[in-house]
Design a protein around this motif. Structure first.
Motif, PDB file in Angstrom:
ATOM      1  N   ASP A  34       3.033   2.291  23.005  1.00 15.50           N
ATOM      2  CA  ASP A  34       3.514   0.904  23.074  1.00 15.50           C
ATOM      3  C   ASP A  34       3.214   0.175  21.773  1.00 15.50           C
ATOM      4  N   ARG A  35       2.207   0.667  21.054  1.00 10.23           N
ATOM      5  CA  ARG A  35       1.741  -0.032  19.840  1.00 10.23           C
ATOM      6  C   ARG A  35       1.919   0.802  18.586  1.00 10.23           C
ATOM      7  N   ALA A  36       2.578   1.968  18.717  1.00 10.41           N
ATOM      8  CA  ALA A  36       2.723   2.844  17.554  1.00 10.41           C
ATOM      9  C   ALA A  36       4.090   3.531  17.590  1.00 10.41           C
ATOM     10  N   ASP A  37       4.540   3.955  16.428  1.00 13.06           N
ATOM     11  CA  ASP A  37       5.841   4.623  16.300  1.00 13.06           C
ATOM     12  C   ASP A  37       5.661   6.118  16.603  1.00 13.06           C
ATOM     13  N   LYS A  38       6.390   6.619  17.588  1.00 12.93           N
ATOM     14  CA  LYS A  38       6.188   8.026  17.991  1.00 12.93           C
ATOM     15  C   LYS A  38       6.616   9.007  16.898  1.00 12.93           C
ATOM     16  N   ASN A  39       7.336   8.524  15.906  1.00  7.54           N
ATOM     17  CA  ASN A  39       7.708   9.401  14.794  1.00  7.54           C
ATOM     18  C   ASN A  39       6.608   9.505  13.732  1.00  7.54           C
ATOM     19  N   ALA A  87     -10.123  14.433  35.216  1.00  4.12           N
ATOM     20  CA  ALA A  87      -9.933  15.514  34.248  1.00  4.12           C
ATOM     21  C   ALA A  87      -8.472  15.969  34.206  1.00  4.12           C
ATOM     22  N   LYS A  88      -7.881  16.154  35.380  1.00  2.00           N
ATOM     23  CA  LYS A  88      -6.493  16.620  35.417  1.00  2.00           C
ATOM     24  C   LYS A  88      -5.564  15.559  34.827  1.00  2.00           C
ATOM     25  N   ARG A  89      -5.835  14.306  35.182  1.00  5.26           N
ATOM     26  CA  ARG A  89      -5.012  13.209  34.662  1.00  5.26           C
ATOM     27  C   ARG A  89      -5.095  13.174  33.127  1.00  5.26           C
ATOM     28  N   CYS A  90      -6.303  13.334  32.628  1.00  7.10           N
ATOM     29  CA  CYS A  90      -6.526  13.302  31.176  1.00  7.10           C
ATOM     30  C   CYS A  90      -5.735  14.429  30.498  1.00  7.10           C
ATOM     31  N   ALA A  91      -5.784  15.634  31.084  1.00  6.06           N
ATOM     32  CA  ALA A  91      -5.059  16.778  30.510  1.00  6.06           C
ATOM     33  C   ALA A  91      -3.549  16.523  30.548  1.00  6.06           C
ATOM     34  N   ASP A  92      -3.054  16.064  31.692  1.00  2.53           N
ATOM     35  CA  ASP A  92      -1.607  15.820  31.834  1.00  2.53           C
ATOM     36  C   ASP A  92      -1.132  14.770  30.833  1.00  2.53           C
ATOM     37  N   GLU A  93      -1.929  13.714  30.664  1.00  2.39           N
ATOM     38  CA  GLU A  93      -1.537  12.633  29.748  1.00  2.39           C
ATOM     39  C   GLU A  93      -1.528  13.124  28.287  1.00  2.39           C
ATOM     40  N   LEU A  94      -2.515  13.942  27.960  1.00  2.00           N
ATOM     41  CA  LEU A  94      -2.555  14.484  26.594  1.00  2.00           C
ATOM     42  C   LEU A  94      -1.350  15.378  26.315  1.00  2.00           C
ATOM     43  N   ILE A  95      -1.015  16.234  27.284  1.00  2.00           N
ATOM     44  CA  ILE A  95       0.113  17.156  27.093  1.00  2.00           C
ATOM     45  C   ILE A  95       1.424  16.361  26.977  1.00  2.00           C
ATOM     46  N   GLY A 106       4.001  16.045  23.692  1.00  2.00           N
ATOM     47  CA  GLY A 106       5.435  16.297  23.781  1.00  2.00           C
ATOM     48  C   GLY A 106       6.271  15.122  23.280  1.00  2.00           C
ATOM     49  N   ALA A 107       5.648  13.951  23.185  1.00  3.41           N
ATOM     50  CA  ALA A 107       6.406  12.736  22.852  1.00  3.41           C
ATOM     51  C   ALA A 107       6.366  12.367  21.373  1.00  3.41           C
ATOM     52  N   VAL A 108       5.381  12.880  20.649  1.00  2.00           N
ATOM     53  CA  VAL A 108       5.204  12.432  19.258  1.00  2.00           C
ATOM     54  C   VAL A 108       5.658  13.506  18.259  1.00  2.00           C
ATOM     55  N   LYS A 109       5.854  13.058  17.023  1.00  2.00           N
ATOM     56  CA  LYS A 109       6.334  13.995  16.005  1.00  2.00           C
ATOM     57  C   LYS A 109       5.219  14.952  15.564  1.00  2.00           C
ATOM     58  N   CYS A 123      -5.608  23.984  27.912  1.00  2.00           N
ATOM     59  CA  CYS A 123      -4.243  23.416  28.017  1.00  2.00           C
ATOM     60  C   CYS A 123      -3.733  23.028  26.631  1.00  2.00           C
ATOM     61  N   LEU A 124      -4.597  22.381  25.853  1.00  4.91           N
ATOM     62  CA  LEU A 124      -4.184  21.935  24.516  1.00  4.91           C
ATOM     63  C   LEU A 124      -3.900  23.136  23.620  1.00  4.91           C
ATOM     64  N   ALA A 125      -4.772  24.150  23.716  1.00  3.89           N
ATOM     65  CA  ALA A 125      -4.583  25.345  22.879  1.00  3.89           C
ATOM     66  C   ALA A 125      -3.270  26.047  23.226  1.00  3.89           C
ATOM     67  N   ALA A 126      -2.931  26.049  24.527  1.00 10.98           N
ATOM     68  CA  ALA A 126      -1.670  26.690  24.939  1.00 10.98           C
ATOM     69  C   ALA A 126      -0.469  25.880  24.452  1.00 10.98           C
ATOM     70  N   ALA A 127      -0.608  24.545  24.440  1.00 16.76           N
ATOM     71  CA  ALA A 127       0.535  23.683  24.109  1.00 16.76           C
ATOM     72  C   ALA A 127       0.737  23.489  22.605  1.00 16.76           C
ATOM     73  N   CYS A 128      -0.331  23.559  21.830  1.00 20.44           N
ATOM     74  CA  CYS A 128      -0.224  23.215  20.400  1.00 20.44           C
ATOM     75  C   CYS A 128       0.352  24.368  19.564  1.00 20.44           C
TER      76      CYS A 128
END
Lengths: 181, 124
Positions: free
Chosen positions: A73-78, A108-116, A120-123, A156-161
């Motif tokens: 909301d406060r930053a450019d996703k690009n 913990a699960k919420r935190c992981a889901d939000e991070l993933i 997926g949303a940022v450049k 989760c992060l290691a799998a996604a990054c």
């Protein structure tokens, strides 16, 4: 591009993460996502040290103690986002301030889901975590839950990054992808 | 023998299951000072070394005396070597015994993998 970076304390994770974020951003916007909720003078000292470390690197600070997507909301996703750290985000989610720091098992699960979702949303993003898994201790239940939860988020992060790095004594060990330097 | 090491919760057993097609019946989970070597995979060897340290048994000697039984096994052990020296004598003894056991097994292994956040680093 997304980078996950972990390692032991004082091994140079934040320094390398800053270098990577600067490199990835090129001429674009670069954001430092401040995740820690300071509670005492030691925390404020750490924040001052990190601010001094980043001085002159062109980071705009975005405070986001939880729900990573909300910082868009406060930053450019690009732009390029340096998230330091998953450890602090988990702490905020597992022991939420608004619930008087009482354990929230869903945190913990919420935190992981939000991070993933955020990744997926940022450049570009660089996410830092802490490797707290290799000591000879038998912890109490809550500490063990915290370690297990952080390891779950790390995996989760290691799998996604795109790139996964362990930093040891300032040196990167690349487990996945390439070091974008 | 394959030795899989790494910190707590890093995905060592998941890695072993997917790499070596292990079924639940193939896995022995250590909880004390005895190991059932009839299973293909021995998990949580750090719990075995913990029991050994507390009862004064030499874990390396135990493995040496059962060498024929684990020559083709998959052995999984947590790395507990990287913290501050523990205050308790039991914990210091455990850390030492676990380290010596990993070094011995590493020397004997055809393959050593370290798992970091679910990803393999091949050490041998």
């Amino acid at each position: 591009m997304t980078v996950f970076l972990s390692g032991g304390a004082k091994n140079g994770k934040s320094t390398l993460a800053q270098q990577l974020a600067v490199k990835l951003s090129g001429e674009g916007k670069r954001y430092y996502v401040a995740t820690m909720i300071p509670t005492d003078e030691e925390d404020y000292d750490r924040i001052r040290r990190h601010v001094a470390d980043r001085a002159g690197l062109g980071f705009e600070t975005v405070e986001c103690e939880k729900n990573m997507l909300s910082c868009l909301d406060r930053a450019d996703k690009n732009g390029t986002f340096l998230v330091d750290s998953a450890t602090a985000l988990l702490q905020n989610a597992l022991f939420p301030r608004e619930k008087n720091y009482e354990l929230d098992l869903e945190g913990a699960k919420r935190c992981a889901d939000e991070l993933i979702a955020f990744l997926g949303a940022v450049k570009h993003a660089v996410v830092v975590s802490d490797y707290i898994y290799a000591d000879a201790q038998r912890y109490d239940e809550i500490t063990e839950l915290y370690r297990k939860s952080l390891a779950g988020i790390d995996r989760c992060l290691a799998a996604a990054c795109d790139t996964v790095i362990e930093v040891t004594a300032g040196n990167p060990i690349v487990y996945k992808g390439v070091l974008p330097l | 023998m394959v030795l899989i090491i790494g910190g707590a919760y890093q995905g060592k057993l998941d890695f072993a299951k997917s790499t070596f097609d292990l079924k639940p019946a193939d896995i022995f989970t250590c909880t004390g000072g005895e190991i059932d070597f009839s299973r293909r995979c021995i998990d949580h060897i750090e719990e075995f070394t913990y029991a050994c340290a507390r009862s004064g048994v030499d874990a390396v000697a135990y493995f040496q005396s059962h060498r024929e039984q684990w020559r083709d096994s998959i052995l999984i052990c947590r790395d507990i070597s990287a913290g501050v020296v523990p205050m308790g004598a039991d914990m210091r003894s455990w850390r030492q015994m676990n380290g010596l056991t990993c070094r011995y097994l590493s020397g004997e292994a055809a393959r050593v993998s370290r798992i970091f956040c679910g990803l393999e680093e091949r050490l041998k």
